[in-house]
Design an enzyme around this catalytic site. Structure first.
Site, short mmCIF file in Angstrom:
data_model
loop_
_atom_site.label_atom_id
_atom_site.label_comp_id
_atom_site.label_asym_id
_atom_site.label_seq_id
_atom_site.Cartn_x
_atom_site.Cartn_y
_atom_site.Cartn_z
N GLY A 212 0.77 -1.16 0.14
CA GLY A 212 0.16 0.02 0.02
C GLY A 212 0.70 1.27 0.04
N SER A 213 0.41 2.22 0.58
CA SER A 213 0.95 3.60 0.33
C SER A 213 2.17 3.57 1.44
CB SER A 213 -0.16 4.89 1.01
OG SER A 213 -0.40 4.58 2.24
N THR A 214 3.18 4.40 1.22
CA THR A 214 4.47 4.57 1.95
C THR A 214 4.13 4.97 3.41
OG1 THR A 214 5.80 4.77 -0.01
CG2 THR A 214 6.77 5.86 2.17
N GLY B 124 2.72 2.40 5.33
CA GLY B 124 3.72 1.33 5.65
C GLY B 124 4.64 1.76 6.79
N GLU C 19 5.71 -3.23 0.54
CA GLU C 19 5.66 -3.26 -0.70
C GLU C 19 5.00 -1.80 -0.99
OE1 GLU C 19 4.82 -2.56 -4.09
OE2 GLU C 19 3.58 -4.22 -4.39
N1 NDP Z 1 1.78 -0.51 -3.77
C1 NDP Z 1 0.76 -0.48 -4.22
O1 NDP Z 1 0.38 -1.38 -4.87
C2 NDP Z 1 -0.48 0.43 -3.68
C3 NDP Z 1 -0.14 1.69 -3.41
N2 NDP Z 1 -1.17 2.62 -3.21
C4 NDP Z 1 -1.01 3.88 -2.74
O2 NDP Z 1 -1.70 4.25 -1.83
C5 NDP Z 1 -2.47 5.65 -2.27
C6 NDP Z 1 -3.43 5.85 -1.38
O3 NDP Z 1 -4.42 4.54 -1.78
P1 NDP Z 1 -5.08 3.97 -0.52
O4 NDP Z 1 -6.04 2.83 -0.93
O5 NDP Z 1 -5.91 4.88 0.41
O6 NDP Z 1 -4.19 3.31 -0.04
P2 NDP Z 1 -3.21 3.29 1.67
O7 NDP Z 1 -2.09 2.13 1.37
O8 NDP Z 1 -3.29 4.52 1.87
O9 NDP Z 1 -4.32 2.36 2.44
C7 NDP Z 1 -5.31 2.81 3.00
C8 NDP Z 1 -5.77 1.93 3.80
O10 NDP Z 1 -4.83 2.11 4.80
C9 NDP Z 1 -5.47 2.38 6.06
N3 NDP Z 1 -4.98 3.04 6.99
C10 NDP Z 1 -5.03 4.56 7.08
N4 NDP Z 1 -4.11 4.85 7.96
C11 NDP Z 1 -3.60 3.55 8.73
C12 NDP Z 1 -2.86 3.63 9.97
N5 NDP Z 1 -2.30 4.57 10.26
N6 NDP Z 1 -2.45 2.20 10.15
C13 NDP Z 1 -3.16 1.39 9.47
N7 NDP Z 1 -3.79 1.34 8.30
C14 NDP Z 1 -4.09 2.60 7.99
C15 NDP Z 1 -6.80 3.06 5.54
O11 NDP Z 1 -7.83 2.98 6.46
P3 NDP Z 1 -8.95 4.25 6.70
O12 NDP Z 1 -9.99 3.99 5.62
O13 NDP Z 1 -9.48 3.77 8.01
O14 NDP Z 1 -8.25 5.51 6.71
C16 NDP Z 1 -7.23 2.34 4.07
O15 NDP Z 1 -7.64 1.36 4.47
C17 NDP Z 1 -2.35 5.40 -3.87
O16 NDP Z 1 -2.43 6.63 -4.14
C18 NDP Z 1 -1.19 4.82 -3.96
O17 NDP Z 1 0.00 5.82 -3.93
C19 NDP Z 1 -2.25 2.17 -2.90
C20 NDP Z 1 -2.43 0.83 -3.34
C21 NDP Z 1 -1.63 -0.21 -3.59
#
Ligand code: NDP
Ligand SMILES: CCCCCC/C=C/C(=O)O
Length: 503
Positions: free
Chosen positions: A247-249, A252, A270
């Site tokens: 997911g996002s940095t 992470g 990742e």
């Molecule tokens: N590497 C990859 O393949 C991917 C990268 N991304 C990147 O992430 C960006 C955002 O996408 P998004 O779907 O929002 O992905 P994120 O990785 O930002 O994940 C968001 C999820 O993580 C949860 N989250 C938020 N804060 C925390 C925390 N402190 N601890 C644990 N979990 C948390 C969110 O929950 P809540 O809804 O409760 O806030 C949501 O379910 C994209 O634009 C892209 O840059 C996204 C998907 C895949």
């Protein structure tokens, strides 16, 4: 050979309408309601319709799932089973995934809008090959004996790390989950999977098939729910031994903090990317390089951590590349994901439109030139409420500007012109990310020279997004640590043990 085009758009739509969506969490081999019976709506980005009620887990549900996974690891048969038996069960699971491939592909098209041709032909193919590859690896020799001299025997064995929290995104939801769940299960770990908000039910369906194949109770548990709440609970849980996250940095980083303040669980990340794709004047086939640049950024609506979102082009060929991109963009006009002819579907949710539009606004503010697209697309009719965004290209992008530095996760390309290979490498490396890169040159020495200098986990030369289960996938710098795929993924799910026996 079968393809998604064997069914028409209306046949896929009928199949999607007939999907039996899971409506319970899967914990300890049982279908269970979320605590308090909580649910949220699953809204399809294809048309904005609510298609199902998602059981919405809580911290208490994570606790139940972790307890089940802990029991299955500490007392259950899975880690103690002969590896050949684990392999047999996993291969039966693969057969069931294959038998349900159409339904799973249609689930992805509805949940996150993936074009059915890609869902069926690319994603489900990757899922099937991942589970079968790691099933086959389960009973291969993983241990070593070290030569320490005549008076001792030193065994180096790989033992399963224990309970793994798997937290996955929605862009390649079943593949990225398989890249973690398959090696974890193959070596005898047990898993609690928290799938992303847009794609919870296909994840539960995969676990139902695992249960049907004979994966014992508690070995694979799936709990959708509020990401920040469930993620924090998994990340800080004392009975979770390892977290594998994509997911996002920013998120992470949170998992590293959770581990630091709980049990120092292993954390494998990742994360994002802003991958450079360098086209030099000696590219072996400029047309293929342009085709691939367009496909790379518009595939999956640009929602790829590896998306080649910075096109770094030598000045001599920049005009030809611009013209080529203009010509190719119409092939990616967004369309109905259930039509097998569609090459680009919607963004994964309505909320993503505003996020992508904000990056477009920043590009304008920072002085880039819009070549193509730049806005939401209304397909009208039944799809009027869908989350469609035009294929978008910005030219003359400043390599330090926000569009060149921030991950858009949408179909938005930034073109940066350079004057020579040194400048190309400098621009390529000017990023906090280091996931992947592309390089187009016919000169084999230059290819090796430049790929060594590019700080990325994968460098594709004269191709892009190519791969094989045998090669590792993961990032340098803030794109993460550890590797998915290949034998190297086993590092994440095993601990090395030395047993030193005096003879
Ligand atoms: N590497 C990859 O393949 C991917 C990268 N991304 C990147 O992430 C960006 C955002 O996408 P998004 O779907 O929002 O992905 P994120 O990785 O930002 O994940 C968001 C999820 O993580 C949860 N989250 C938020 N804060 C925390 C925390 N402190 N601890 C644990 N979990 C948390 C969110 O929950 P809540 O809804 O409760 O806030 C949501 O379910 C994209 O634009 C892209 O840059 C996204 C998907 C895949
Ligand atoms: C043809 C590409 C298959 C890759 C699947 C997973 C990649 C995910 C990502 O880059 O986000």
């Amino acid at each position: 050979m079968a393809t998604a085009a064997d069914r028409s758009a209306s046949e896929w739509t009928a199949l999607a309408d007939a999907i039996r969506w899971p409506d319970q969490l899967l914990i300890d081999g049982a279908d269970v309601a979320a605590e308090g019976g909580a649910t949220v709506d699953l809204v399809a980005p294809r048309d904005g319709r609510t298609v199902a009620a998602v059981p919405w887990g809580s911290e208490a549900d994570i606790d139940r799932a972790v307890a089940a996974a802990r029991r299955a690891f500490d007392q259950g048969p899975w880690p103690r089973m002969r590896p050949a038996e684990r392999k047999r069960i996993m291969l039966r699971w693969v057969e069931l995934i294959e038998a349900n491939r159409d339904e799973l592909a249609a689930m992805l098209s509805i949940e996150m809008g993936k074009p059915i041709a890609d869902a069926w032909g690319i994603e489900l193919r990757a899922v099937i090959s991942t589970y079968s590859w790691y099933a086959e690896l389960a009973d291969k020799e993983l241990h070593e004996v070290s030569d320490v001299g005549e008076d001792a025997l030193a065994l180096i064995t790989r033992e399963p790390v224990g309970v793994v929290g798997v937290v996955t995104p929605w862009n390649f939801p079943l593949t990225l989950a398989a890249w973690k769940i398959a090696p974890a299960l193959a070596v005898g770990c047990t898993v609690v999977h928290r799938p992303a908000d847009p794609t919870p039910l296909s994840a539960i369906r995969i676990a139902e098939l695992a249960r049907e194949a004979g994966v014992p109770d508690g070995v694979l548990n799936v709990v959708p729910g509020r990401g920040s709440v469930l993620g924090r609970r998994l990340g800080t849980h004392p009975d979770v031994d390892s977290i594998a996250f994509t997911g996002s940095t920013d998120v992470g980083r949170a998992y590293l903090e959770y581990a630091a303040r709980s049990n120092l669980k292993r954390v494998w990340l990742e994360l994002g990317g802003k991958s450079p794709n360098i086209i030099l004047p000696d590219a072996p086939d400029l047309e293929t390089a342009i085709d691939t640049a367009a496909w790379g950024i518009f595939f999956n609506s640009g929602q790829m951590c590896t998306a080649p979102s910075r096109l770094i082009v030598h000045r001599e060929i920049a005009e030809a590349v611009r013209d080529g991109l203009r010509q190719r963009a119409s092939a990616y006009a967004p369309g109905d994901p259930l039509d097998p002819a569609t090459r680009m579907g919607p963004l994964a949710s309505r909320g993503r439109i505003a996020e992508v539009a904000q990056h477009v606004r920043h590009a304008h503010e920072d002085g880039a030139t819009l070549l193509l697209g730049g806005d939401r697309v209304d397909l009208g009719g039944d799809l009027a409420a869908g989350s469609y965004f035009a294929p978008t290209v910005f030219d003359r992008v400043d390599p330090s500007s926000r569009l060149a530095q921030e991950e858009v996760f949408g179909p938005v390309l930034a073109i940066v012109e350079v004057g020579d290979e040194d400048e190309a490498v400098a621009v390529a490396n000017r990023s906090k990310y280091g996931l992947a890169a592309g390089l187009w040159t016919a000169d084999v020495s230059r290819a090796h020279r430049l790929s060594r200098r590019i700080r990325a986990g994968t460098v594709w030369v004269n191709c892009y997004e190519e791969g094989d289960l045998t090669v590792p996938f993961g990032g340098f710098k803030q794109s993460g640590n550890g590797r998915d795929k290949s034998r190297h993924a086993l590092e994440k799910y095993t601990e090395l043990k030395t047993t030193y026996i005096a003879l």
